[in-house]
Scaffold this active site. Structure first.
Site, PDB file in Angstrom:
ATOM      1  N   GLU A  44       0.860  -1.194   0.000  1.00  0.00           N
ATOM      2  CA  GLU A  44       0.000   0.000   0.000  1.00  0.00           C
ATOM      3  C   GLU A  44       0.887   1.232   0.000  1.00  0.00           C
ATOM      4  O   GLU A  44       1.735   1.382   0.887  1.00  0.00           O
ATOM      5  CB  GLU A  44      -0.929   0.030   1.216  1.00  0.00           C
ATOM      6  CG  GLU A  44      -1.885   1.228   1.161  1.00  0.00           C
ATOM      7  CD  GLU A  44      -2.779   1.420   2.399  1.00  0.00           C
ATOM      8  OE1 GLU A  44      -3.827   2.052   2.272  1.00  0.00           O
ATOM      9  OE2 GLU A  44      -2.402   0.933   3.490  1.00  0.00           O
ATOM     10  N   GLU A  69       4.943   4.803   4.094  1.00  0.00           N
ATOM     11  CA  GLU A  69       4.447   6.076   4.624  1.00  0.00           C
ATOM     12  C   GLU A  69       5.642   6.995   4.861  1.00  0.00           C
ATOM     13  O   GLU A  69       6.625   6.591   5.478  1.00  0.00           O
ATOM     14  CB  GLU A  69       3.670   5.833   5.926  1.00  0.00           C
ATOM     15  CG  GLU A  69       3.287   7.071   6.693  1.00  0.00           C
ATOM     16  CD  GLU A  69       2.487   8.087   5.876  1.00  0.00           C
ATOM     17  OE1 GLU A  69       1.493   7.711   5.239  1.00  0.00           O
ATOM     18  OE2 GLU A  69       2.887   9.275   5.865  1.00  0.00           O
ATOM     19  N   ASP A 118      -3.722  11.839  -1.249  1.00  0.00           N
ATOM     20  CA  ASP A 118      -4.013  13.268  -1.370  1.00  0.00           C
ATOM     21  C   ASP A 118      -4.364  13.620  -2.831  1.00  0.00           C
ATOM     22  O   ASP A 118      -3.630  13.245  -3.740  1.00  0.00           O
ATOM     23  CB  ASP A 118      -2.787  14.070  -0.919  1.00  0.00           C
ATOM     24  CG  ASP A 118      -2.243  13.546   0.405  1.00  0.00           C
ATOM     25  OD1 ASP A 118      -2.506  14.172   1.435  1.00  0.00           O
ATOM     26  OD2 ASP A 118      -1.593  12.472   0.406  1.00  0.00           O
ATOM     27  N   LYS A 122      -4.918  21.246  -7.370  1.00  0.00           N
ATOM     28  CA  LYS A 122      -4.417  22.320  -8.248  1.00  0.00           C
ATOM     29  C   LYS A 122      -3.612  21.724  -9.401  1.00  0.00           C
ATOM     30  O   LYS A 122      -2.767  20.846  -9.182  1.00  0.00           O
ATOM     31  CB  LYS A 122      -3.535  23.301  -7.458  1.00  0.00           C
ATOM     32  CG  LYS A 122      -4.330  24.105  -6.472  1.00  0.00           C
ATOM     33  CD  LYS A 122      -3.491  25.140  -5.783  1.00  0.00           C
ATOM     34  CE  LYS A 122      -4.378  25.913  -4.817  1.00  0.00           C
ATOM     35  NZ  LYS A 122      -3.740  26.266  -3.581  1.00  0.00           N
ATOM     36  N   THR A 191     -10.435   1.295   4.932  1.00  0.00           N
ATOM     37  CA  THR A 191      -9.246   1.982   5.446  1.00  0.00           C
ATOM     38  C   THR A 191      -9.728   3.006   6.480  1.00  0.00           C
ATOM     39  O   THR A 191     -10.928   3.266   6.606  1.00  0.00           O
ATOM     40  CB  THR A 191      -8.480   2.715   4.323  1.00  0.00           C
ATOM     41  OG1 THR A 191      -9.133   3.950   4.040  1.00  0.00           O
ATOM     42  CG2 THR A 191      -8.394   1.883   3.053  1.00  0.00           C
TER      43      THR A 191
HETATM   44  N1  SAM Z   1      -4.205   5.031   2.976  1.00  0.00           N
HETATM   45  C1  SAM Z   1      -4.630   5.543   4.273  1.00  0.00           C
HETATM   46  C2  SAM Z   1      -6.131   5.466   4.405  1.00  0.00           C
HETATM   47  O1  SAM Z   1      -6.819   5.244   3.386  1.00  0.00           O
HETATM   48  O2  SAM Z   1      -6.645   5.608   5.532  1.00  0.00           O
HETATM   49  C3  SAM Z   1      -4.093   6.977   4.521  1.00  0.00           C
HETATM   50  C4  SAM Z   1      -4.637   8.043   3.624  1.00  0.00           C
HETATM   51  S1  SAM Z   1      -3.876   9.642   3.917  1.00  0.00           S
HETATM   52  C5  SAM Z   1      -4.997  10.768   3.214  1.00  0.00           C
HETATM   53  C6  SAM Z   1      -2.557   9.621   2.697  1.00  0.00           C
HETATM   54  C7  SAM Z   1      -1.220   9.228   3.277  1.00  0.00           C
HETATM   55  O3  SAM Z   1      -0.303   9.091   2.202  1.00  0.00           O
HETATM   56  C8  SAM Z   1      -0.647  10.254   4.232  1.00  0.00           C
HETATM   57  O4  SAM Z   1      -0.322   9.644   5.461  1.00  0.00           O
HETATM   58  C9  SAM Z   1       0.593  10.775   3.502  1.00  0.00           C
HETATM   59  O5  SAM Z   1       1.650  11.135   4.383  1.00  0.00           O
HETATM   60  C10 SAM Z   1       0.956   9.584   2.629  1.00  0.00           C
HETATM   61  N2  SAM Z   1       1.717   9.946   1.415  1.00  0.00           N
HETATM   62  C11 SAM Z   1       1.385  10.874   0.493  1.00  0.00           C
HETATM   63  N3  SAM Z   1       2.329  10.952  -0.473  1.00  0.00           N
HETATM   64  C12 SAM Z   1       3.283  10.033  -0.134  1.00  0.00           C
HETATM   65  C13 SAM Z   1       4.512   9.645  -0.730  1.00  0.00           C
HETATM   66  N4  SAM Z   1       4.957  10.224  -1.857  1.00  0.00           N
HETATM   67  N5  SAM Z   1       5.239   8.685  -0.127  1.00  0.00           N
HETATM   68  C14 SAM Z   1       4.796   8.094   1.032  1.00  0.00           C
HETATM   69  N6  SAM Z   1       3.648   8.431   1.647  1.00  0.00           N
HETATM   70  C15 SAM Z   1       2.891   9.387   1.069  1.00  0.00           C
END
Ligand code: SAM
Length: 213
Positions: A44, A69, A118, A122, A191
Site C-alpha cells: 500500500e 508512509e 491526497d 491544483k 481503510t
Molecule cells: N491510505 C490511508 C487510508 O486510506 O486511511 C491513509 C490516507 S492519507 C490521506 C494519505 C497518506 O499518504 C498520508 O499519510 C501521507 O503522508 C501519505 N503519502 C502521500 N504521499 C506520499 C509519498 N509520496 N510517499 C509516502 N507516503 C505518502
C-alpha cells in the site's frame, strides 16, 4: 491531512526494526527473506496509520503486506498498532513512494493499493498525485507483469483524473465502482479514511487496473 508533529516518533520507529524498514535501499535481504516466506507481496502506497494493512494481514494470512508512509508522526501509530496485533506478514517502510524502486526489485510486487491519497487538486500540483504518469511508470517496473493496482478514493476529481491517466498510459481498467458501499463488494476492507468519509455519507470510488491484460 492535518499532521501533529511527534518529535519522539523517529526514535520510536528506529527502535522497532522488526516492523519498520527505514532504509530499504540498504537492506541486504529480499522481501521473501525478510518475511521468511514465498507468499505474494501486496504493497500500500501512502499507508497512513496502517489500519487497512493491519486488518488485511489478519484476513489474508498467506499474503505478505508492506505499507509505505513518508511521515514518521503518522506511521508511528501503525507501529503502535502492530505491537498489539503482532502480525508476522506485515511490515512498513518509512519512506517516499518516489523511491519505490530502491525498496523493491523489478516485478517483485504482486498487488499495489492506492487508498485515499491526497488529491492535489491544483493543476500545478498534478505531478504529486500518486496516479500521475511518472508514478505509474514506477509501479509498472515494480509490479509483476500480471500484478494489479487497486485504488479507492472519496475524491471524484482524483478518481476521474486517475481513470484518464491510467487509460492514457495504456493500462487496462476493470471492476470500476462509482459507489462502492452500495455495491456487492463483500470482500471490502475499509481503510481509516474510508471509515471517516463514509460516516459523513460520502461516496467511495474504486477501480482495478493492470499494465497487461
Ligand atoms: N491510505 C490511508 C487510508 O486510506 O486511511 C491513509 C490516507 S492519507 C490521506 C494519505 C497518506 O499518504 C498520508 O499519510 C501521507 O503522508 C501519505 N503519502 C502521500 N504521499 C506520499 C509519498 N509520496 N510517499 C509516502 N507516503 C505518502
Amino acid at each position: 491531512m492535518r499532521l501533529r508533529h511527534k518529535p519522539w516518533a523517529k526514535e520510536y520507529i528506529a527502535n522497532h526494526p522488526q516492523y519498520v524498514i527505514s532504509s530499504p535501499s540498504k537492506k541486504d535481504k529480499s522481501w521473501k527473506e525478510l518475511f521468511n516466506s514465498d507468499n505474494p507481496l501486496y504493497v500500500e502506497v501512502g499507508t497512513g496509520k496502517g489500519k487497512f494493512l493491519d486488518n488485511m494481514s489478519v484476513k489474508y494470512p498467506h499474503i505478505n503486506f508492506v505499507g509505505i508512509e513518508k511521515f514518521e508522526s503518522v506511521l508511528v501509530t501503525g507501529v503502535q498498532r502492530v505491537l498489539q496485533t503482532k502480525p508476522t506478514n506485515l511490515k512498513f517502510i518509512n519512506g517516499d513512494v518516489n523511491d519505490l524502486l530502491e525498496y523493491f526489485n523489478s516485478e517483485e510486487i504482486d498487488r499495489l493499493y492506492i487508498n485515499f491519497t491526497d488529491p492535489w487538486p491544483k493543476k500545478r500540483h498534478e505531478k504529486r498525485r500518486l496516479t500521475y504518469k511518472s508514478f505509474l511508470s514506477l509501479y509498472e517496473q515494480a509490479l509483476h507483469p500480471h500484478g494489479e493496482i487497486h485504488m479507492k478514493t472519496d475524491n471524484q476529481g482524483l478518481f476521474e483524473y486517475s481513470l484518464e491517466s491510467m487509460s492514457q498510459y495504456g493500462m487496462k481498467l476493470k471492476n470500476i465502482s462509482l459507489d462502492l458501499h452500495n455495491s456487492d463488494d463483500e470482500e471490502n476492507v475499509m481503510t481509516e479514511y474510508e471509515e471517516k468519509f463514509s460516516e459523513k455519507g460520502q461516496r467511495i470510488f474504486r477501480l482495478e487496473a493492470c499494465f497487461r491484460a
